[in-house]
Motif scaffolding. Structure first.
Motif, short mmCIF file in Angstrom:
data_model
loop_
_atom_site.label_atom_id
_atom_site.label_comp_id
_atom_site.label_asym_id
_atom_site.label_seq_id
_atom_site.Cartn_x
_atom_site.Cartn_y
_atom_site.Cartn_z
N TYR A 1 3.19 -2.73 6.89
CA TYR A 1 1.64 -2.20 6.99
C TYR A 1 1.12 -1.95 5.45
N HIS A 2 2.03 -1.49 4.56
CA HIS A 2 1.67 -1.50 3.37
C HIS A 2 1.34 -2.77 2.64
N GLU A 3 2.11 -3.93 2.80
CA GLU A 3 1.77 -5.26 2.26
C GLU A 3 0.55 -5.80 2.93
N ALA A 4 0.55 -5.34 4.42
CA ALA A 4 -0.59 -6.12 5.29
C ALA A 4 -1.77 -5.59 4.60
N GLY A 5 -2.00 -4.25 4.16
CA GLY A 5 -3.18 -3.32 3.65
C GLY A 5 -3.68 -4.41 2.56
N HIS A 6 -2.59 -4.41 1.67
CA HIS A 6 -3.03 -5.15 0.17
C HIS A 6 -3.60 -6.53 0.66
N ALA A 7 -2.98 -7.02 1.42
CA ALA A 7 -3.25 -8.71 1.57
C ALA A 7 -4.82 -8.70 2.41
N ASN B 1 3.13 2.84 -7.95
CA ASN B 1 3.08 2.07 -8.94
C ASN B 1 1.43 1.50 -8.81
N ASP B 2 1.08 1.36 -7.51
CA ASP B 2 -0.18 0.85 -7.35
C ASP B 2 -1.14 1.71 -7.74
N LEU B 3 -0.79 2.84 -7.65
CA LEU B 3 -1.68 4.14 -7.96
C LEU B 3 -1.82 4.22 -9.69
ZN ZN Z 1 1.68 -1.83 -3.15
#
Ligand code: ZN
Ligand code: ADP
Ligand code: MG
Length: 617
Positions: free
Chosen positions: A426-432, A502-504
């Motif tokens: 879900y995390h990666e799906a969110g970015h994408a 790391n994103d933050l």
């Molecule tokens: Zn991320």
């Protein structure tokens, strides 16, 4: 010395083998019966003997009528017939037995005499020689401490010769260096005009951009000897060695002039003196001083040019950069898309590449890669093709290697817990999904939940073309993409993990830059804080504050506002496109990786809220 030793050891080995053969071949077979001369006489008288053979070493071989073989020895200094007659053999019977006398060939005769006597002497001699040599070598080593360890590349050595054509791109750097080549080719022409020749050239640029390669190409083009040494090699071993190495290095270079002295990673010795930066290393200072002394000692007839390379110009001692020293500075940049394509072509040349390999597309997908990264990529592609038992390197092998070069090898055997896997999906799906929904973002090339390096999963976004300018709209949209992982986790699971930390960090840094460096916020068109101009090296530098505490507060507030607004956008998109988010996450859990084409199909086909993007903006 080396050669003699190799030859003599070879001879010893050959002799040893010969000796073994000799010993083995003269070993008597035990099926032969030993008899005395008296017995032989008797047998001749009884007419039992068929033939007699006399060997040169005195062995007498006897064959009886019934086929039995016997052996005896004759007296050394008498003929066999005389001896037998003395033993009372009947004359007539003796003459009826055929006697053959076999003489040994010259070579084997000498071998029997020489090998047993000379071989031990040779072996002992060889051993003594070997030990003496070892001792001598130890001595030499002790004596050559102060000698430079520089490696010289001879211009006649065609195989190791690098030319400008081996360096793709870097057009500006090459143009600057061609002047140096011209001078090294024909120094007299310049002297005649009274021109002062530059003594030192400093190549600056990120690691892997081809600085070392360029320096070698200068020597290769000019056809002059190239002495290279790395700064870190000076800083080894005993105090005082560095300076004497420098002295020796320059002595050799002058002897072979015109020539090039190349000091790679000069920051290792050339750090600012007396700052205590990196430890007040006495040895380093002495080495650096010696380099400066040597360079100052160049007169107009010294046709030696010192080329140095570094990726840390910020720490260099100012003395190095003074006029008359490294006063030419050449910046080596990261390659743009065209350069990447030609670098890839150079490193594809020595490999078996399939027809479907499209270097243009690889170049598109690899912004930010250095020359060394691209070389590495082609090599990883070839390795992967090998592991897949292919005859040539195909496009898919290279593409699959991009992430490996970018993020490190995949952790194949990491057994992730199902729930964690779902969070990452879900995390990666969110970015994408955010990346695909906003207008000014880089386009998504791949989404994956295969963990690589320190990343649990990754979304690969690549700008459609190399950009040297970025707009505020781009930064604002990219901020939302950074937050896509965080917001997706919060939305779906009602909780967040350490995954997005790391994103933050990156989002915060970007938001701060929008305010303090680019003047893109309400705080006004100005910069906050003084930074050394090192952006081209991609390094953060400690900032010097040039604003009040009150301003600092406003900066913090503005940064927080920008981030909050970005988060709001992200939340709205993900809520409205929750169905698509689920589809992407499901697909990831199912297949682990979604390629560009499939991802675009999901976005196009299943997007139920088209037009939303425009409303938000
Ligand atoms: Zn991320
Ligand atoms: P640096 O000294 O800047 O760290 P190097 O010169 O050692 O980088 O580059 C490492 C390798 O990367 C080179 O040996 C070369 O194979 C490859 N490479 C780097 N830049 C280029 C380029 N512009 N063209 C071709 N190959 C390159
Ligand atoms: Mg280098």
């Amino acid at each position: 010395m080396e050669k003699v030793f190799k030859n003599s050891s070879l001879i010893i080995i050959i002799l040893l083998i010969l000796l073994m053969f000799f010993v083995l071949s003269t070993g008597k077979s035990d099926s032969v019966e030993k008899i005395s001369l008296t017995q032989l006489s008797q047998q001749i008288n009884e007419e039992k003997v068929k033939t007699i053979t006399v060997k040169s070493d005195g062995v007498v071989q006897v064959e009886l009528q019934d086929g039995v073989k016997q052996e005896t020895n004759k007296e050394p200094d008498a003929s066999l017939t005389d001896t037998l007659q003395n033993f009372g053999v009947d004359q007539a019977r003796l003459s009826s037995v055929p006697i053959t006398v076999e003489m040994r060939s010259g070579a084997s005769f000498w071998a029997t005499i020489l090998i047993p006597s000379v071989l031990p002497i040779l072996i002992i001699g060889g051993l003594i020689f070997f030990m003496m040599r070892q001792a001598m070598r130890g001595n030499n080593q002790a004596m050559s401490f102060g000698m430079s360890r520089a490696r010289m590349i001879d211009p006649k050595d065609k195989k190791n010769r690098t030319k400008f054509k081996d360096v793709a791109g870097n057009k500006e750097a090459k143009e600057e260096l061609i002047e140096i080549v011209d001078f090294l080719k024909d120094p007299k022409k310049f002297h005649a005009l009274g021109a002062k020749i530059p003594k030192g050239v400093l190549l600056l640029g990120r690691p892997g951009t081809g600085k070392t390669l360029l320096a070698r190409a200068v020597a290769g083009e000019a056809g002059v000897p190239f002495f290279s040494i790395s700064g870190s090699e000076f800083v080894e071993m005993f105090v005082g060695v560095g300076a004497s190495r420098v002295r020796d290095l320059f002595k050799q270079a002058k002897k072979h002039s015109p020539s090039i002295v190349f000091i790679d990673e000069i920051d290792a010795v050339g750090r600012q003196r007396g700052t205590g930066l990196g430890g007040g290393h006495d040895e380093r200072e002495q080495t650096l001083n010696q380099i400066l002394v040597e360079m100052d000692g160049f007169d107009n007839e010294t046709n030696v040019i010192v080329v140095a390379a570094t990726n840390r110009p910020d720490v260099l001692d100012p003395a190095l950069l003074r006029p008359g020293r490294f006063d030419r500075r050449v910046t080596v940049e990261l390659p743009d898309i065209e350069d990447r394509k030609s670098i890839l072509a150079i490193h594809a040349k020595d490999k078996k590449i399939a027809e479907d390999v499209d270097l243009e597309r690889i170049a598109q997908r690899t912004p930010g890669f250095s020359g060394a990264d691209l070389m590495n990529l082609m090599n990883e592609g070839a390795l992967l093709a090998g592991r897949r038992n292919k005859k040539s390197v195909e496009m898919i092998d290279v593409i699959d290697s991009i992430e490996k070069v970018l993020l490190g090898p995949a952790h194949k055997n990491s057994r992730m817990d199902e729930h964690e896997k779902k969070i990452i999906a879900y995390h990666e799906a969110g970015h994408a999904l955010i990346g695909a929904s906003l207008k000014n973002t880089d386009s998504v090339h791949k989404v994956s939940i295969i963990s690589r390096g320190s990343a649990g999963g990754y979304t690969l976004s690549v700008p459609d073309k190399d950009k040297s300018l970025h707009s505020r709209a781009y930064f604002i949209d990219e901020l939302s993409v950074f937050l896509g992982g965080y917001v997706a986790e919060e939305l779906v699971f009602g909780d967040v993990t350490t995954g997005p930390s790391n994103d933050l960090k990156r989002a915060t840094k970007m938001a701060r830059s929008i305010v303090t460096q680019f003047g893109m916020s309400d705080l006004g068109v100005r910069t906050f804080g003084k930074n050394e101009d090192l952006i081209f090296l991609g390094r953060e530098v400690a900032e010097e504050r040039d604003y009040s505490d009150k301003t600092a507060e406003s900066i913090d507030v503005t940064v927080a506002q920008i981030l909050a607004k970005a988060k709001e956008t992200t939340e709205r998109i993900l809520k409205e496109k929750r169905v698509t988010l689920d589809i992407i996450a499901e697909r990831l859990l199912d297949k682990e990786t979604i390629e560009k084409e499939e991802f675009e199909a999901i976005i196009a086909g299943k997007d139920i809220s088209e037009g939303v993007v425009e409303q938000i903006k």
